[in-house]
Design a protein around this motif. Structure first.
Motif, mmCIF file in Angstrom:
data_model
loop_
_atom_site.group_PDB
_atom_site.id
_atom_site.type_symbol
_atom_site.label_atom_id
_atom_site.label_comp_id
_atom_site.label_asym_id
_atom_site.label_seq_id
_atom_site.Cartn_x
_atom_site.Cartn_y
_atom_site.Cartn_z
ATOM 1 N N LYS A 124 2.971 -24.549 28.431
ATOM 2 C CA LYS A 124 2.158 -25.512 27.692
ATOM 3 C C LYS A 124 3.051 -26.520 26.971
ATOM 4 N N LEU A 125 4.124 -26.038 26.378
ATOM 5 C CA LEU A 125 5.047 -26.905 25.653
ATOM 6 C C LEU A 125 5.771 -27.860 26.598
ATOM 7 N N GLU A 126 6.150 -27.377 27.770
ATOM 8 C CA GLU A 126 6.798 -28.238 28.762
ATOM 9 C C GLU A 126 5.848 -29.356 29.196
ATOM 10 N N ARG A 127 4.563 -29.033 29.369
ATOM 11 C CA ARG A 127 3.571 -30.040 29.742
ATOM 12 C C ARG A 127 3.486 -31.105 28.659
ATOM 13 N N MET A 128 3.490 -30.686 27.411
ATOM 14 C CA MET A 128 3.392 -31.632 26.301
ATOM 15 C C MET A 128 4.617 -32.533 26.241
ATOM 16 N N ILE A 129 5.775 -31.990 26.526
ATOM 17 C CA ILE A 129 7.004 -32.787 26.541
ATOM 18 C C ILE A 129 6.942 -33.825 27.653
ATOM 19 N N ARG A 130 6.457 -33.418 28.837
ATOM 20 C CA ARG A 130 6.330 -34.373 29.952
ATOM 21 C C ARG A 130 5.349 -35.485 29.600
ATOM 22 N N LEU A 131 4.222 -35.123 28.982
ATOM 23 C CA LEU A 131 3.258 -36.151 28.570
ATOM 24 C C LEU A 131 3.905 -37.140 27.612
ATOM 25 N N HIS A 132 4.677 -36.609 26.663
ATOM 26 C CA HIS A 132 5.301 -37.448 25.652
ATOM 27 C C HIS A 132 6.423 -38.300 26.234
ATOM 28 N N ASP A 133 7.314 -37.676 26.966
ATOM 29 C CA ASP A 133 8.502 -38.382 27.455
ATOM 30 C C ASP A 133 8.234 -39.225 28.700
ATOM 31 N N ASP A 134 7.588 -38.626 29.690
ATOM 32 C CA ASP A 134 7.406 -39.320 30.967
ATOM 33 C C ASP A 134 6.275 -40.351 30.922
ATOM 34 N N LEU A 135 5.192 -40.013 30.220
ATOM 35 C CA LEU A 135 4.035 -40.900 30.197
ATOM 36 C C LEU A 135 3.874 -41.635 28.875
ATOM 37 N N ASP A 136 4.766 -41.373 27.933
ATOM 38 C CA ASP A 136 4.761 -42.042 26.631
ATOM 39 C C ASP A 136 3.435 -41.844 25.884
ATOM 40 N N VAL A 137 2.913 -40.618 25.955
ATOM 41 C CA VAL A 137 1.674 -40.277 25.259
ATOM 42 C C VAL A 137 2.034 -39.850 23.841
ATOM 43 N N ASN A 138 1.330 -40.403 22.853
ATOM 44 C CA ASN A 138 1.619 -40.042 21.462
ATOM 45 C C ASN A 138 0.989 -38.688 21.120
ATOM 46 N N LEU A 139 1.239 -38.218 19.912
ATOM 47 C CA LEU A 139 0.789 -36.895 19.487
ATOM 48 C C LEU A 139 -0.728 -36.758 19.554
ATOM 49 N N GLU A 140 -1.450 -37.787 19.146
ATOM 50 C CA GLU A 140 -2.909 -37.743 19.189
ATOM 51 C C GLU A 140 -3.402 -37.650 20.628
ATOM 52 N N GLY A 141 -2.751 -38.380 21.522
ATOM 53 C CA GLY A 141 -3.107 -38.321 22.938
ATOM 54 C C GLY A 141 -2.835 -36.949 23.529
ATOM 55 N N ILE A 142 -1.729 -36.341 23.120
ATOM 56 C CA ILE A 142 -1.400 -34.996 23.586
ATOM 57 C C ILE A 142 -2.473 -34.014 23.129
ATOM 58 N N GLU A 143 -2.945 -34.178 21.896
ATOM 59 C CA GLU A 143 -4.025 -33.311 21.394
ATOM 60 C C GLU A 143 -5.271 -33.458 22.258
ATOM 61 N N VAL A 144 -5.628 -34.687 22.597
ATOM 62 C CA VAL A 144 -6.816 -34.948 23.416
ATOM 63 C C VAL A 144 -6.655 -34.321 24.795
ATOM 64 N N VAL A 145 -5.512 -34.538 25.428
ATOM 65 C CA VAL A 145 -5.260 -33.983 26.758
ATOM 66 C C VAL A 145 -5.322 -32.463 26.702
ATOM 67 N N HIS A 146 -4.701 -31.882 25.690
ATOM 68 C CA HIS A 146 -4.701 -30.420 25.546
ATOM 69 C C HIS A 146 -6.133 -29.906 25.403
ATOM 70 N N HIS A 147 -6.922 -30.559 24.580
ATOM 71 C CA HIS A 147 -8.311 -30.150 24.378
ATOM 72 C C HIS A 147 -9.098 -30.245 25.691
ATOM 73 N N LEU A 148 -8.929 -31.347 26.408
ATOM 74 C CA LEU A 148 -9.639 -31.522 27.671
ATOM 75 C C LEU A 148 -9.209 -30.498 28.715
ATOM 76 N N LEU A 149 -7.920 -30.184 28.771
ATOM 77 C CA LEU A 149 -7.444 -29.173 29.718
ATOM 78 C C LEU A 149 -8.015 -27.797 29.400
ATOM 79 N N LYS A 150 -8.135 -27.482 28.105
ATOM 80 C CA LYS A 150 -8.745 -26.210 27.718
ATOM 81 C C LYS A 150 -10.203 -26.164 28.151
#
Length: 99
Positions: free
Chosen positions: A50-76
Motif C-alpha cells: 500500500k505504501l509503495e502504491r502511495m509513493i508511486r502516485l506521489h512521485d510518478d503521477l505527482d498526486v498530492n496528499l489529498e489526492g492520495i487519500e481519495v485514491v486510497h478511499h476509492l480503491l478500498k
C-alpha cells in the motif's frame, strides 16, 4: 515487541529514496499505521504494498496528499465491491444449483 514483521521508517525512506516527512504525513492523515519500539518508528511489513502504491502516485503521477487519500478511499471501495460481487455470485450459484 518482535520487530521481524516491522521495518524502520528510516531504512524504508533510505531504500525507497522518500522523504521522512512524506511518510509522517501519510501516518498523520491515517493512511498508514506505525509503531514505536525503543524510540524508533516502524511500519508493518503487510503495509509495504500500500505504501509503495502511495509513493508511486506521489512521485510518478505527482498526486498530492489529498489526492492520495481519495485514491486510497476509492480503491478500498472497489475492493469491497469486488468482494461483495464474489459473495453474490456464490449465492447465485447456490440458488441455481437448487433448480
Amino acid at each position: 515487541m518482535e520487530t521481524d514483521q516491522l521495518i524502520s521508517i528510516d531504512i524504508f525512506c533510505n531504500h525507497y529514496k522518500v522523504e521522512y516527512s512524506f511518510v509522517q504525513s501519510l501516518r498523520e492523515v491515517g493512511l498508514i499505521d506505525t509503531v514505536i519500539v525503543q524510540e524508533t518508528q516502524y511500519i508493518h511489513l503487510p503495509q509495504l504494498q500500500k505504501l509503495e502504491r502511495m509513493i508511486r502516485l506521489h512521485d510518478d503521477l505527482d498526486v498530492n496528499l489529498e489526492g492520495i487519500e481519495v485514491v486510497h478511499h476509492l480503491l478500498k471501495r472497489v475492493e469491497s465491491m469486488q468482494s461483495e460481487i464474489v459473495s453474490l455470485k456464490n449465492r447465485l450459484r447456490l440458488y441455481e444449483s437448487l433448480d
